[in-house]
Design a protein around this motif. Sequence first.
Motif, mmCIF file in Angstrom:
data_model
loop_
_atom_site.group_PDB
_atom_site.id
_atom_site.type_symbol
_atom_site.label_atom_id
_atom_site.label_comp_id
_atom_site.label_asym_id
_atom_site.label_seq_id
_atom_site.Cartn_x
_atom_site.Cartn_y
_atom_site.Cartn_z
ATOM 1 N N SER A 65 35.633 -9.222 -29.974
ATOM 2 C CA SER A 65 36.633 -8.332 -30.565
ATOM 3 C C SER A 65 37.127 -7.323 -29.543
ATOM 4 C CB SER A 65 36.055 -7.597 -31.782
ATOM 5 O OG SER A 65 34.906 -6.849 -31.424
ATOM 6 N N HIS A 66 38.360 -6.872 -29.779
ATOM 7 C CA HIS A 66 38.963 -5.801 -28.964
ATOM 8 C C HIS A 66 40.027 -5.146 -29.816
ATOM 9 C CE1 HIS A 66 40.261 -3.499 -25.540
ATOM 10 N NE2 HIS A 66 41.501 -3.930 -25.697
ATOM 11 N N GLY A 67 39.912 -3.851 -29.997
ATOM 12 C CA GLY A 67 40.840 -3.158 -30.879
ATOM 13 C C GLY A 67 40.685 -3.672 -32.300
ATOM 14 N N SER A 68 41.789 -4.080 -32.891
ATOM 15 C CA SER A 68 41.757 -4.609 -34.257
ATOM 16 C C SER A 68 41.660 -6.127 -34.296
ATOM 17 C CB SER A 68 43.019 -4.166 -35.014
ATOM 18 O OG SER A 68 44.190 -4.636 -34.352
ATOM 19 N N SER A 69 41.606 -6.773 -33.122
ATOM 20 C CA SER A 69 41.537 -8.238 -33.050
ATOM 21 C C SER A 69 40.096 -8.702 -32.943
ATOM 22 C CB SER A 69 42.339 -8.747 -31.851
ATOM 23 O OG SER A 69 43.684 -8.364 -31.926
#
Length: 221
Positions: free
Chosen positions: A50-54
């Motif tokens: 995951s990274h940020g909202s992804s």
Amino acid sequence: NNLKDYEYYSVPRTNRSGGGVGVFLRKGFKVLQNENLSFSSMEYIDLVVSHGSSSMRLLTIYRPPCSKKNRATPAMFFKDFSNLLETLAITPGPLILCGDFNFHMDSATDHNACMFRDILESAGLHQHVNVPTHRSSHTLDLIIDRNENNMLSGFSTCCDLPSDHFAVTCTVVFAKPKATKTLFRHRPLRNIDICKFKSDLMNSELYSELPSSPDKLVDLY
């Protein structure tokens, strides 16, 4: 792991030497490594990236060919793989499975390849690689995702490798962390006045009084 800005996640082979599966990911990603279920017919690593909202589920799988040592028949793999897909079915969001499955997916008549296609179709999964990935001209290395993902494109292979398998690459629509910046200090060698440099050397102890001690000589250099 000596690759700048990358972390290596792996599951080693436990029953014999060599083998195992692993994934290199940029350090800026948040990664959760799920506890792997025990399957005798395949090796795999299960990551939530995951990274940020992804966020996505990423699995790398290796199915070794059947041998006298592992006795891992295709039927055993189909059972294990189906059980794995059942656990993944309850997980929403993007899903990518990749790795060496050792089925001749280029053959429309190969029984095991047909069985594998049926399992993928029943689970709502799509296999993208349709070119040879091995020197034998067979398609063994696959990239699979859910039909509704629409996050993979630009598939290609690179055969200029020492391995008998080709590297399979693609573009993934996913948030990417920025690479870290490194500050380098260097001397502007092209701006050196060569005549003055020669003069400085001639007036230094390197020319007039060369030290006999190696340590002093190193310091002087």
